[in-house]
Write an enzyme that holds these catalytic residues in place. Sequence first.
Site, PDB file in Angstrom:
ATOM      1  N   HIS A   1     -36.325  -0.961  33.735  1.00  0.00           N
ATOM      2  CA  HIS A   1     -37.656  -0.875  34.341  1.00  0.00           C
ATOM      3  C   HIS A   1     -38.095  -2.310  34.660  1.00  0.00           C
ATOM      4  CE1 HIS A   1     -42.015  -0.191  34.442  1.00  0.00           C
ATOM      5  NE2 HIS A   1     -41.775   1.095  34.525  1.00  0.00           N
TER       6      HIS A   1
ATOM      7  N   LYS B   1     -47.391   7.061  26.563  1.00  0.00           N
ATOM      8  CA  LYS B   1     -46.272   7.955  26.877  1.00  0.00           C
ATOM      9  C   LYS B   1     -45.939   8.855  25.692  1.00  0.00           C
ATOM     10  CE  LYS B   1     -43.920   4.647  29.957  1.00  0.00           C
ATOM     11  NZ  LYS B   1     -44.398   4.980  31.293  1.00  0.00           N
TER      12      LYS B   1
ATOM     13  N   GLN C   1     -39.221   5.149  26.716  1.00  0.00           N
ATOM     14  CA  GLN C   1     -38.816   6.531  26.989  1.00  0.00           C
ATOM     15  C   GLN C   1     -38.118   7.186  25.799  1.00  0.00           C
ATOM     16  OE1 GLN C   1     -39.983   7.945  29.520  1.00  0.00           O
ATOM     17  NE2 GLN C   1     -40.477   6.231  30.869  1.00  0.00           N
TER      18      GLN C   1
ATOM     19  N   ASP D   1     -36.207  -1.725  25.000  1.00  0.00           N
ATOM     20  CA  ASP D   1     -37.361  -1.045  25.573  1.00  0.00           C
ATOM     21  C   ASP D   1     -37.301   0.416  25.126  1.00  0.00           C
ATOM     22  OD1 ASP D   1     -39.238   0.250  27.074  1.00  0.00           O
ATOM     23  OD2 ASP D   1     -38.453  -0.355  29.029  1.00  0.00           O
TER      24      ASP D   1
ATOM     25  N   CYS E   1     -40.263   1.962  39.414  1.00  0.00           N
ATOM     26  CA  CYS E   1     -40.244   0.596  38.892  1.00  0.00           C
ATOM     27  C   CYS E   1     -38.826   0.167  38.536  1.00  0.00           C
ATOM     28  CB  CYS E   1     -41.163   0.444  37.693  1.00  0.00           C
ATOM     29  SG  CYS E   1     -42.866   0.857  38.053  1.00  0.00           S
TER      30      CYS E   1
END
Lengths: 408, 140
Positions: free
Chosen positions: A120, A223, A200, A197, A363
Amino acid sequence: MNLNERNYKTDFPAFDAYPGLAYLDNSATTQKPGAVIDAVRQFYREENANPLRGLYGLAVKATEAYESARIAVRDFIGAKSEREIIFTRNATESLNLAAYSYGRAFVNEGDEILVTVSEHHSNLLPWQLLAKEKHARLCFLECTPDGEYTPEMLKAALTPRTRIFAAAQISNVFGRLNPIKEFAELCHANGTVIVCDGAQSVPHIPVNVREIDVDFLAFSGHKMLAPMGIGVLYGRESLLEKMPPFLSGGEMIEYVTRENATYAELPHKFEAGTVNAGGAVGLHAAIDYIGKIGFREIESRENTLTRQLIEGMRDIPHVHIIGSDKPEEHHGIVTFTIDDVHPHDIAAVMDSDGIAVRAGHHCAQPLHKHLGVMSTARASIAFYNDSGDIEKFLGCLKTIRRRMGFGE
Amino acid sequence: MANETFYSEVLTDHNMHPVHKHEMSVCTCSREGINPSCGDDIVLNLNIENGVIKDGSFTGSGCAISQASADIMLDLVIGRTVDEAERLHELFMKMIRGECSEEEIDELEEAGALRDISHMPARVKCAVLGWRTMSEMISR
């Protein structure tokens, strides 16, 4: 479908307001359960004062609410200490903190920073800027067309100059789970710091930082059912200790003179200014809510729905799924294209049928270039979705080419 | 079902079979128009003689709305003076703001098919891409 009978949508006031909405944009942000909304409201009605400063009862209450959220996050991701939990605005700010504070202090001219090509932008641009500033080399780990990265691929890409490796645990385009634990082992054997990261992954699978052994883990509250504006950076304590502050100002100092300052202890060193205590309280409530449902249930529902989605999409001509053809490798994220139809038109037609999907480059422009597609559409699932949402999506998907004037 | 009618035959037809989407060997000016966030990217070519748009074409790629709107626009402005074309551009913008009378929308002919774009704010930039690019060219 063998989803159990529980209708989780009733926990989410957004579905009272939009009963028919098939919300399939959960990778962008999730809806918020009433429990989270109520907790934030409760904080501002009964516990509001500036945390960490006041010496009166209400301020102590606010501090307790804020700090107990930190403990909840610590336990949620299995961190050793709450000193390793820094509240930020979102995963993007967390990654910027890692790049600006750790990166600026420890990356030098000629060093290498390795990122995956599917990152991302928020896990690419801070490193790109850092590399420019430090005259370091930004290197890319390329994926297979299925979006796979293997430990062997990483091993081949690491060099003695690789200071940092930045990778998502689950890609927001492929939905594929990367072998982060193996990556961390390889990085540490190479003297490389690994920045993960988790935007997700943390909302959808159990993530334990001691097990995967990453040095930094970033994720967003919004999220994972919490309010927008609260995020987390987990950092290994030994690294955080030697990092300079990121932002400076109030409540991150110990002692300040005209020329100098000494900084507060972890984690407050990295939390300048008045904090988002309401957001942290909301995140705490979200963690509690997730805990009540349990990841077993969350994963089982999301996997069942992903299977239904992908199997249905396979039967529709002109529809192409990006990444693996195996549902279990998507973690609720299904990015796709339809021949001749621009993804923005796909999203617009879906919207007219009461279905929310994302369209664009998500993104991840370098990835789209790597894959040779201009842009894509994406459906992303959360546990509160049901098979009716998937049926509605598939029903609409079948009609899109016709509605855009093409043959079926 | 706003969009069921939104993607009208006029729009899907101009998207699938654009009359003016081709390279042009004789033109007096060309200009690229981009919407970076959606990836709509067109090049507009105009052949202007004595203040009259003798011919025009576009190339590039983008969503159905951007492609159809550019094609419809060229249908409208070819053969007109640059002043008339600019007036139509202003009228189109006015329509998108929802400020046009029915008579004014009639003047925009097939471009009137985009009148409801104001209900889809994210797509307005797609609809105006061709018009904006043309206006930038002729105002030079």
